[in-house]
Scaffold this motif. Structure first.
Motif, PDB file in Angstrom:
ATOM      1  N   ASP A 163       0.830  -1.212   0.000  1.00 32.39           N
ATOM      2  CA  ASP A 163       0.000   0.000   0.000  1.00 32.39           C
ATOM      3  C   ASP A 163       0.864   1.262   0.000  1.00 32.39           C
ATOM      4  O   ASP A 163       0.544   2.243  -0.674  1.00 32.39           O
ATOM      5  N   LEU A 164       1.949   1.242   0.767  1.00 31.83           N
ATOM      6  CA  LEU A 164       2.831   2.399   0.805  1.00 31.83           C
ATOM      7  C   LEU A 164       3.566   2.557  -0.525  1.00 31.83           C
ATOM      8  O   LEU A 164       3.704   3.680  -1.042  1.00 31.83           O
ATOM      9  N   ALA A 165       4.022   1.439  -1.092  1.00 31.63           N
ATOM     10  CA  ALA A 165       4.708   1.503  -2.385  1.00 31.63           C
ATOM     11  C   ALA A 165       3.801   2.093  -3.449  1.00 31.63           C
ATOM     12  O   ALA A 165       4.231   2.931  -4.265  1.00 31.63           O
ATOM     13  N   ALA A 166       2.528   1.698  -3.455  1.00 34.40           N
ATOM     14  CA  ALA A 166       1.585   2.219  -4.444  1.00 34.40           C
ATOM     15  C   ALA A 166       1.369   3.716  -4.254  1.00 34.40           C
ATOM     16  O   ALA A 166       1.316   4.477  -5.235  1.00 34.40           O
ATOM     17  N   LYS A 167       1.234   4.151  -3.001  1.00 35.12           N
ATOM     18  CA  LYS A 167       1.061   5.574  -2.713  1.00 35.12           C
ATOM     19  C   LYS A 167       2.257   6.385  -3.204  1.00 35.12           C
ATOM     20  O   LYS A 167       2.117   7.452  -3.795  1.00 35.12           O
ATOM     21  N   VAL A 168       3.444   5.880  -2.903  1.00 34.12           N
ATOM     22  CA  VAL A 168       4.668   6.611  -3.237  1.00 34.12           C
ATOM     23  C   VAL A 168       4.872   6.674  -4.746  1.00 34.12           C
ATOM     24  O   VAL A 168       5.227   7.720  -5.303  1.00 34.12           O
ATOM     25  N   ARG A 169       4.660   5.552  -5.421  1.00 33.05           N
ATOM     26  CA  ARG A 169       4.897   5.510  -6.870  1.00 33.05           C
ATOM     27  C   ARG A 169       3.954   6.441  -7.631  1.00 33.05           C
ATOM     28  O   ARG A 169       4.281   6.911  -8.729  1.00 33.05           O
ATOM     29  N   ALA A 170       2.794   6.735  -7.049  1.00 32.37           N
ATOM     30  CA  ALA A 170       1.806   7.556  -7.748  1.00 32.37           C
ATOM     31  C   ALA A 170       2.330   8.943  -8.074  1.00 32.37           C
ATOM     32  O   ALA A 170       1.925   9.528  -9.096  1.00 32.37           O
ATOM     33  N   ASP A 171       3.202   9.497  -7.234  1.00 34.23           N
ATOM     34  CA  ASP A 171       3.728  10.833  -7.529  1.00 34.23           C
ATOM     35  C   ASP A 171       5.257  10.897  -7.426  1.00 34.23           C
ATOM     36  O   ASP A 171       5.812  11.953  -7.175  1.00 34.23           O
ATOM     37  N   TRP A 172       5.909   9.747  -7.632  1.00 34.94           N
ATOM     38  CA  TRP A 172       7.381   9.736  -7.635  1.00 34.94           C
ATOM     39  C   TRP A 172       7.866  10.474  -8.882  1.00 34.94           C
ATOM     40  O   TRP A 172       7.241  10.387  -9.950  1.00 34.94           O
ATOM     41  N   PRO A 173       8.962  11.232  -8.788  1.00 29.97           N
ATOM     42  CA  PRO A 173       9.362  12.062  -9.932  1.00 29.97           C
ATOM     43  C   PRO A 173       9.840  11.291 -11.161  1.00 29.97           C
ATOM     44  O   PRO A 173       9.946  11.861 -12.243  1.00 29.97           O
ATOM     45  N   PHE A 174      10.152   9.989 -11.023  1.00 21.24           N
ATOM     46  CA  PHE A 174      10.542   9.182 -12.173  1.00 21.24           C
ATOM     47  C   PHE A 174      10.205   7.725 -11.878  1.00 21.24           C
ATOM     48  O   PHE A 174       9.873   7.373 -10.739  1.00 21.24           O
ATOM     49  N   ARG A 175      10.261   6.895 -12.893  1.00 25.43           N
ATOM     50  CA  ARG A 175       9.942   5.477 -12.720  1.00 25.43           C
ATOM     51  C   ARG A 175      11.113   4.787 -12.025  1.00 25.43           C
ATOM     52  O   ARG A 175      12.162   4.562 -12.637  1.00 25.43           O
ATOM     53  N   ALA A 176      10.933   4.459 -10.762  1.00 26.33           N
ATOM     54  CA  ALA A 176      12.003   3.841  -9.975  1.00 26.33           C
ATOM     55  C   ALA A 176      11.919   2.320 -10.085  1.00 26.33           C
ATOM     56  O   ALA A 176      10.860   1.727  -9.848  1.00 26.33           O
ATOM     57  N   GLU A 177      13.031   1.704 -10.431  1.00 21.21           N
ATOM     58  CA  GLU A 177      13.071   0.246 -10.551  1.00 21.21           C
ATOM     59  C   GLU A 177      12.864  -0.431  -9.207  1.00 21.21           C
ATOM     60  O   GLU A 177      12.254  -1.494  -9.120  1.00 21.21           O
ATOM     61  N   ARG A 178      13.366   0.170  -8.137  1.00 23.14           N
ATOM     62  CA  ARG A 178      13.283  -0.436  -6.812  1.00 23.14           C
ATOM     63  C   ARG A 178      12.935   0.629  -5.779  1.00 23.14           C
ATOM     64  O   ARG A 178      13.353   1.779  -5.886  1.00 23.14           O
ATOM     65  N   LEU A 179      12.152   0.255  -4.760  1.00 23.46           N
ATOM     66  CA  LEU A 179      11.857   1.114  -3.618  1.00 23.46           C
ATOM     67  C   LEU A 179      12.356   0.437  -2.348  1.00 23.46           C
ATOM     68  O   LEU A 179      12.293  -0.784  -2.216  1.00 23.46           O
ATOM     69  N   ALA A 180      12.854   1.246  -1.426  1.00 23.30           N
ATOM     70  CA  ALA A 180      13.263   0.742  -0.111  1.00 23.30           C
ATOM     71  C   ALA A 180      12.819   1.749   0.929  1.00 23.30           C
ATOM     72  O   ALA A 180      12.876   2.968   0.700  1.00 23.30           O
ATOM     73  N   VAL A 181      12.367   1.270   2.074  1.00 20.72           N
ATOM     74  CA  VAL A 181      11.989   2.137   3.182  1.00 20.72           C
ATOM     75  C   VAL A 181      13.090   2.054   4.233  1.00 20.72           C
ATOM     76  O   VAL A 181      13.491   0.959   4.643  1.00 20.72           O
ATOM     77  N   LEU A 182      13.582   3.217   4.653  1.00 22.47           N
ATOM     78  CA  LEU A 182      14.674   3.278   5.621  1.00 22.47           C
ATOM     79  C   LEU A 182      14.293   4.200   6.771  1.00 22.47           C
ATOM     80  O   LEU A 182      13.224   4.814   6.766  1.00 22.47           O
ATOM     81  N   ASP A 183      15.181   4.285   7.762  1.00 21.13           N
ATOM     82  CA  ASP A 183      14.851   5.002   8.995  1.00 21.13           C
ATOM     83  C   ASP A 183      15.229   6.475   8.908  1.00 21.13           C
ATOM     84  O   ASP A 183      16.068   6.969   9.663  1.00 21.13           O
ATOM     85  N   GLY A 184      14.631   7.185   7.979  1.00 17.14           N
ATOM     86  CA  GLY A 184      14.902   8.600   7.805  1.00 17.14           C
ATOM     87  C   GLY A 184      15.868   8.845   6.668  1.00 17.14           C
ATOM     88  O   GLY A 184      16.594   7.946   6.218  1.00 17.14           O
ATOM     89  N   ALA A 185      15.898  10.101   6.198  1.00 17.62           N
ATOM     90  CA  ALA A 185      16.729  10.447   5.039  1.00 17.62           C
ATOM     91  C   ALA A 185      18.209  10.261   5.329  1.00 17.62           C
ATOM     92  O   ALA A 185      18.967   9.765   4.479  1.00 17.62           O
ATOM     93  N   LEU A 186      18.659  10.665   6.518  1.00 14.68           N
ATOM     94  CA  LEU A 186      20.085  10.559   6.827  1.00 14.68           C
ATOM     95  C   LEU A 186      20.521   9.104   6.888  1.00 14.68           C
ATOM     96  O   LEU A 186      21.634   8.751   6.487  1.00 14.68           O
ATOM     97  N   ASP A 187      19.656   8.225   7.383  1.00 17.31           N
ATOM     98  CA  ASP A 187      19.961   6.794   7.396  1.00 17.31           C
ATOM     99  C   ASP A 187      20.109   6.276   5.971  1.00 17.31           C
ATOM    100  O   ASP A 187      21.021   5.487   5.673  1.00 17.31           O
ATOM    101  N   ALA A 188      19.245   6.734   5.076  1.00 20.84           N
ATOM    102  CA  ALA A 188      19.326   6.296   3.683  1.00 20.84           C
ATOM    103  C   ALA A 188      20.624   6.765   3.039  1.00 20.84           C
ATOM    104  O   ALA A 188      21.305   5.995   2.345  1.00 20.84           O
ATOM    105  N   VAL A 189      20.992   8.031   3.258  1.00 12.48           N
ATOM    106  CA  VAL A 189      22.239   8.549   2.697  1.00 12.48           C
ATOM    107  C   VAL A 189      23.433   7.791   3.268  1.00 12.48           C
ATOM    108  O   VAL A 189      24.360   7.406   2.537  1.00 12.48           O
TER     109      VAL A 189
END
Length: 476
Positions: A163-189
């Motif tokens: 459900d979250l992936a579908a929500k996010v993909r609906a307005d993602w700025p480009f077609r992303a091959e893969r999605l991952a959920v992480l613990d905040g932006a700094l954790d992802a970086v």
């Protein structure tokens, strides 16, 4: 401070032989830039091939082995020395350090020093107004008992809720091959850098830059290459220099509401930066930390470089910091190693929290709260800028919750404001390259009230012209 004299061509005073395994190992290097040499030696150290205390060959020995200039080797040695990986001991030579330093240089700590002082207004926080966040309690109440039980008991479920992936993909700025959920932006970086950047690598960053990015690079021994900014983001010429001269393996960008300047990408700047990177292998990391509360349009280099761009969208400023949620979208080649490595640690980000976020994204009242916050931050920023303009102080228009205030002297301005009961963030920790011709302070306008605007503008204007005072010493 240069370490060149300490790693000069003279042999050690005690005549001890150098460790020739270094030269033999890196003689087969394809990348003989300073970054490539530093990365190769760093791998030797991490693997234990070069043990603590081993003496390195002289600069001339390595340069001769690799058939490069001694200047190139010196640059690599300086990068290694900056991390503590190697230590220069004068005439005795240069040695592998006891351990590679894992202590940040402390820019983040300088940005938020502990303080017992009471301030009337805190403009240093860099955080949203808690009163403008959506009602988290409503989203928690919407989590049904069945949903909570199913999610809490599942070790083998999807790492990203569909459900979250579908929500996010609906307005993602480009077609992303893969999605991952992480613990905040700094954790992802952090996780992207840890997997894809090595000791001695060059990484292009905005200048001024978000200080924790610089601390992360310092920990891993990577070299930040500064990219100057204008109101549309990094200058293309600076990015071209970072890629061609320094072989930057990655670039970290903030596409809108850049912290601290508030700059946001234009469509034209996206094209310019993409053209610079076209044909390179430079990884693009985009931190869209103000999604939801930024007024600028969502733009990404991923629209033109989808195979090398990881776009990160976080929800801390729009929906609540304690959700600790960010979504990273991009190519599998860049994200799959991050996800695989994470499975050896925390595994995944709580699906209960993901469900809470889905409920908030589905809730009309939460959506209205985010929209209200976005408009209110814009109004508060405009009100303070107009009030400053009445005092003759011009602040560049920016997006988000921060203003980048030019001052004559950073320390004097901080002291002036503290005396008036105002806490501000120093600009120094944000600066990457040489000291700029104009000092700055970062001001967070999230907590600015209408009642305080005129008073704040008066005190801020006075602080912009404050200069250091020195006590004269009477001659005997």
């Amino acid at each position: 401070m240069s370490i060149e004299p300490a790693i000069a061509d003279r042999a050690p005073a005690d005549g001890a032989p150098s460790d020739e395994s270094t030269g033999r190992f890196i003689a087969d290097l394809d990348d003989r830039t300073p970054a490539g040499i530093a990365a190769a030696v760093g791998r030797l150290i991490r693997s234990g091939t070069l043990s603590p205390g081993s003496r390195l060959p002289t600069v001339r020995e390595v340069a001769r082995e690799l058939r490069v200039s001694p200047v190139t080797v010196n640059q690599a040695w300086r990068a290694l020395a900056a991390t503590g990986a190697i230590v220069a001991r004068g005439r005795a030579g240069t040695f592998v350090g006891e351990q590679i330093s894992a202590t940040p240089v402390g820019r983040s700590q300088r940005l938020h020093p502990p303080s017992d002082s009471a301030f009337r207004v805190d403009l240093a926080r860099g955080t949203p107004d808690p009163e403008l966040l959506p009602d988290l309690g409503a989203a928690l109440r919407a989590l049904s008992r069945d949903q909570a039980g199913d999610l809490a008991a599942d070790y083998l479920g999807e790492a990203v809720l569909p459900d979250l992936a579908a929500k996010v993909r609906a307005d993602w700025p480009f077609r992303a091959e893969r999605l991952a959920v992480l613990d905040g932006a700094l954790d992802a970086v952090d996780r992207l850098l840890a997997v894809h950047v090595r000791l001695g690598d060059a990484v292009a960053v905005e200048d001024p830059c978000f200080p924790p990015f610089l601390d992360l690079l310092a920990v891993m021994g990577a070299r930040p290459v500064p990219l100057r900014l204008d109101e549309s983001g990094p200058l293309p010429a600076d990015l071209a220099r970072a890629v061609t001269k320094y072989a930057a393996v990655a670039v970290i960008l903030q596409p809108r509401a850049q912290n601290p300047t508030g700059a946001s990408f234009t469509a034209h700047r996206v094209r310019e930066l993409s053209d610079v990177l076209d044909g390179s292998r430079t990884m693009v990391i985009e931190d869209d930390h103000s999604a939801g509360i930024a007024s600028a349009a969502s733009r990404s280099l991923g629209t033109r470089l989808p195979g090398r761009t990881v776009h990160i969208r976080s929800y801390s400023k729009s929906h609540g910091a304690d959700l600790r949620l960010a979504v990273a979208g991009g190519p599998a080649e860049l994200l799959d190693p991050v996800v695989a490595r994470r499975m050896l640690g925390p595994g995944w980000t709580s699906r209960l929290l993901q469900r809470v976020l889905v409920n908030m994204l589905d809730d009309n009242s939460a959506g209205k709260a985010v929209a209200t916050a976005r408009a209110e931050y814009r109004r508060r920023s405009s009100a303070l800028r107009r009030a400053l303009a009445r005092h003759g102080v011009t602040v560049a228009r920016g997006d988000g919750i921060n203003l980048w205030l030019p001052v004559a002297d950073e320390n004097a301005a901080m002291i002036s404001l503290a005396a008036a009961g105002i806490k501000a963030a120093p600009g120094g920790p944000f600066v990457v390259g040489d000291r700029p011709s104009i000092d700055h302070l970062r001001l967070t306008i999230a907590a600015v009230t209408d009642a305080d605007v005129d008073w704040l503008a008066t005190e801020l204007a006075a602080a912009t012209t404050a200069t250091p005072t020195y006590r004269r010493v009477r001659r005997a």
